[in-house]
Structures are given as C-alpha cells and as structure tokens.
Scaffold this motif. Structure first.
Motif, short mmCIF file in Angstrom:
data_model
loop_
_atom_site.label_atom_id
_atom_site.label_comp_id
_atom_site.label_asym_id
_atom_site.label_seq_id
_atom_site.Cartn_x
_atom_site.Cartn_y
_atom_site.Cartn_z
N LYS A 124 0.84 -1.20 0.00
CA LYS A 124 0.00 0.00 0.00
C LYS A 124 0.87 1.25 0.00
O LYS A 124 1.97 1.26 0.55
N VAL A 125 0.37 2.28 -0.62
CA VAL A 125 0.97 3.60 -0.58
C VAL A 125 -0.08 4.55 -0.04
O VAL A 125 -1.17 4.67 -0.61
N LYS A 126 0.23 5.17 1.10
CA LYS A 126 -0.71 6.08 1.75
C LYS A 126 -2.06 5.41 1.99
O LYS A 126 -3.12 6.00 1.80
N ILE A 145 -0.21 0.63 -7.31
CA ILE A 145 -0.01 0.13 -8.66
C ILE A 145 1.43 -0.33 -8.69
O ILE A 145 2.36 0.48 -8.82
N TYR A 146 1.65 -1.63 -8.52
CA TYR A 146 2.99 -2.14 -8.28
C TYR A 146 3.64 -2.59 -9.57
O TYR A 146 3.31 -3.65 -10.12
N PHE A 147 4.57 -1.77 -10.06
CA PHE A 147 5.32 -2.06 -11.28
C PHE A 147 6.80 -2.22 -10.97
O PHE A 147 7.66 -1.76 -11.72
N CYS A 148 7.12 -2.88 -9.85
CA CYS A 148 8.51 -2.98 -9.42
C CYS A 148 8.95 -4.42 -9.21
O CYS A 148 9.86 -4.70 -8.43
N GLY A 149 8.32 -5.35 -9.91
CA GLY A 149 8.73 -6.75 -9.81
C GLY A 149 10.13 -6.99 -10.32
O GLY A 149 10.73 -8.02 -10.03
N GLN A 184 1.10 9.29 -6.06
CA GLN A 184 -0.20 8.90 -6.60
C GLN A 184 -0.39 7.37 -6.55
O GLN A 184 -1.39 6.87 -7.06
N GLY A 185 0.56 6.67 -5.92
CA GLY A 185 0.38 5.24 -5.69
C GLY A 185 1.11 4.32 -6.64
O GLY A 185 0.91 3.11 -6.62
N VAL A 186 1.99 4.88 -7.51
CA VAL A 186 2.72 4.05 -8.47
C VAL A 186 4.08 3.67 -7.87
O VAL A 186 4.90 4.54 -7.57
N VAL A 187 4.33 2.38 -7.72
CA VAL A 187 5.62 1.91 -7.23
C VAL A 187 6.41 1.41 -8.43
O VAL A 187 6.14 0.35 -9.00
#
Length: 428
Positions: free
Chosen positions: A33-35, A40-44, A387-390
């Motif tokens: 989670k972010v905040k 939106i997890y794009f860090c695999g 904005q929630g993008v990792v």
C-alpha cells in the motif's frame, strides 16, 4: 495472431482483464500500500510481491523443525537432506534446462564467483572477457576481482560493449562482430540475459553460438530474465548461468539464487571449483573422507546444506509458476507491456518529457519499460509514487516500470496512464 487494437479507456482495460486466463493469479498475492491504498505495483524487476501461500509453506517447515528437530533431515514429508530436489522441475521449466542442470543454492554474487572459478581459466593467449558496458555492479565487481585474482589487469582483459552513438541498446550484429574480432583471444562472454537498466533482452542463442565458434564459453546473469522471458538454456547450448529468485520469481527479499550448468560438464571432476561438503557424492557424503568427488550435474557446485526456510518460500512461488506456465505468462507479458507502451505513446506524444529506451520489438524485451525522463527528473518519479505508483528510479534519469503478468492487470496499466496524463500537465 492479429495485433490488438489498444484503446485508452477503462472499459477496454476491464474487458482485457475479463478475457485474461491468468487474471485469477492476482488474488494469490499481497499488494503493498501507498498512503493506505493498494499500490499500482510495477517494481517486480526489483522485488516481487509476496504470494499468500508463503506463510503456509514456511509454517509447515517450522512445524517440522519443532516436531522433528534434527530428524527432519531424514524423516517426515520432504526430508531436508533432499529438499533441493523439490524445486528442480519448476526451475528446469523456467530456465529451459534439464533437471540435473539446475540447482537452487547460495546468492547470485556468490554463484557468479563460483562459476567463474570453473569457467574462466585464462591463458596467455586466451584471456579476454566480453561484457555489456554498464553491467549491474555485482557483475562488474565480480569480473574485476576475478580477473585480478588471476594476476591480470581488468583494463587489458575486459571488453565492454556500448551501443552505437545516439542509440540506447546493443545490436546483436555488433555483439557478434566483437566476438569474432576478439577471436582466439576471447575466453568468455559473460553478459546479462536481460539488461537491468535498458530492459533489453539479448539474443542468448546467437551470442552463445558466436562465442563457441571462436572457442570461447558463454555464461549469463539471468537476474532480470528468469521468470520474465522464455528461456531455452539447454537448447541454446549456454555453458552456465545464474539468477536470483526475489525479482520476478517472487521468493522474498535476498532469497536463494540458483545455477545452471550445461550437462556437457555434468561429469567433469577435472574442472577447477571451490568445493563444499554438499557438492560431494551424495552416496558417500557421510563417510566424511578426504578427496572431493563432485555430484553429477549442477549439484556438484553446491557448498553447504540447503537453507530449508528459504527454499520453502521459494517453492511457494515456483508452484504458482508451474501452474501458470512460462509460455502463458510470456504471451500475457507481451500484450500487457504492449498496452503500457501504447498508452505512454498516446499520452506523452510530442511533450518531450519522457522517452522509452527499451526496444519496441517484444522479442527484444521482457515486461520492463525503461523511461528516460527529459524534464522534471526525480520529481516525476516522486509525483507518480505519491499517486500510488511503485516503480524504480535509476540515476541519472531513468524510471523503470515492469507490469508483471503473474499479478498485474490491464486496469493497473490504465490507472497508471491516467496518473501519467495528469503529471504531464505539470512537467511538460
């Protein structure tokens, strides 16, 4: 197969998810989670997210430890003495190898060093090593110190390949031309399978064939390729490789690596290696006698007994990979990454804020797109994160995004695109 006519619409993304035969795997992972909101997890490409099943796999081994203690090595289901064997079928499928050619062990940098002991034996005439310029630091430091270990100067030995002027990625023909140029002076090609910074997937088959044609060996660091691209190491005749399990293989931070050694080396006790007890002939191991006799295949490069808890977490993810299938994951990956590429192009247009430096040919990339940020620098990355993008920031000005097919959705990509659209108004 007809190309997909992508659309910048939420309904299109939802429709693609509804048609996706792999979409149900998403529910089998925990999302960070972010905040307080699901990211939106794009860090695999840096760290895969946790399969929900990991807890059960670990608990099983913790219970075995509690109930059996030392007897757990030889008694109970999945006795620890042979625990490494459980991961072999999945690893063989992911790497495109025979089961005896792969084994889970150690960490990536340790494995790189161990493999170099066996496969880099420089002579006065044949000592050069080809590597891509800007290789990941683990590879750079490993090569530098291995070369010095042999009393050589890295400046004289390392041949670093850079893209042509004005280009970001290497051309296969240029790699092959350099191999041919080095000829009899070349001992080894030791490159990444997929370049961490640009996201370029190298043609490992062609590179290996070229290396062998001049009498050199070919080995690859597959940290960013394993679980991301379809690999055929055995069929490509690759000599050796290693990888990590915490990126696309979702096995936990810093978790176990693995090695591949082609079966032509399966019974080569004459090969120099740094030996350990667990690489010794399994049938004779407990005689505790002098004289190292390596096990058949990749197992002969093991040093110490297996990390049971690490392998339990690893197996939780590998079982999911076996269920999903690498070919299926790759098909989705090409579509999902293609959708991200399409939306970035639609939104950024001629803004000049960003540029994709990853090859646009799906055969030359995995699921990662590397974005060169021309305006705004790290502020762009920070804005997206807020904005929630990792994603992943790499100096001096690249953002890496990896929509991973096992758990990411088309709606994830669409939602990122809306955030990108808003950020461009700020940084253009």
């Amino acid at each position: 197969m007809n190309p997909i006519k992508y659309q910048f619409s939420e309904s299109f993304a939802a429709e693609m998810d509804a048609k996706d035969s792999l979409s149900h795997f998403r529910s089998r992972f925990y999302f960070p989670k972010v905040k307080g909101k699901e990211a939106i997890y794009f860090c695999g490409n840096s760290l895969g997210i946790q399969p929900k099943s990991v807890k059960d796999y670990l608990e099983k081994e913790l219970n075995n430890w509690a109930d059996l203690a030392v007897d757990g090595h030889f008694h109970g289901e999945d006795a620890w003495y042979h625990v490494r064997k459980k991961s072999k079928p999945a690893l063989a499928a992911i790497l495109g190898a025979q089961e005896h050619e792969v084994v889970a062990m150690n960490n990536l940098s340790v494995n790189l060093h161990l493999l170099m002991v066996s496969f880099y034996q420089p002579t006065k005439e044949r000592k050069k090593i080809i590597v891509e310029a800007g290789a990941f630091p683990s590879d750079q430091y490993m090569l530098e110190t291995q070369i010095k270990f042999h009393g050589l100067d890295p400046a004289d030995v390392l041949v670093e390949l850079s893209p042509r002027s004005g280009e970001f990625t290497l051309r296969t023909e240029d790699i092959i031309a350099e191999i041919q140029k080095q000829g009899d002076s070349l001992a080894l090609v030791n490159m990444a399978g997929l370049q961490y910074y640009t996201g370029q997937l190298f043609d490992m088959k062609a590179i290996t064939q070229a290396a062998h044609s001049v009498g050199a060996l070919a080995g690859f660091d597959l940290a960013h390729a394993a679980g991301n691209a379809v690999l055929k190491l055995h069929d490509w005749d690759v000599d050796f490789a290693t990888w990590c399990s915490y990126k696309y293989l979702n096995s936990g931070p810093g978790n176990v690596s693995g090695i591949y050694v082609h079966e032509r080396f399966a019974e080569r006790p004459d090969l120099p290696r740094f030996a350990g007890w667990w690489g010794h002939d399994e049938g004779e191991r407990f005689k505790m006698e002098k004289g190292f006799v390596p096990m058949y295949g990749a197992d002969g490069w093991q040093l110490a007994n297996s990390n049971v808890l690490a392998l339990a977490a690893h197996q939780a993810s590998l079982d999911i990979f076996e269920e999903a299938g690498m070919e299926n994951l790759r098909l989705k990956s090409e579509k999902l990454t293609g959708y991200l590429e399409f939306l970035i192009g639609e939104i950024s247009g001629e803004s000049g804020v960003l540029e994709i430096i990853t090859p646009n040919n799906p055969a030359e990339r995995g699921c990662q797109l590397s974005l060169l940020i021309h305006h705004g620098g790290k502020e762009v990355f920070d804005e997206w994160y807020n904005q929630g993008v990792v994603g992943d920031w790499r100096n001096p000005n690249v953002i890496r995004l990896a929509p991973t097919p096992l758990y990411n959705s088309y709606l994830d990509v669409f939602r990122f695109a809306k955030i990108l659209e808003q950020s461009l108004k700020k940084f253009a």
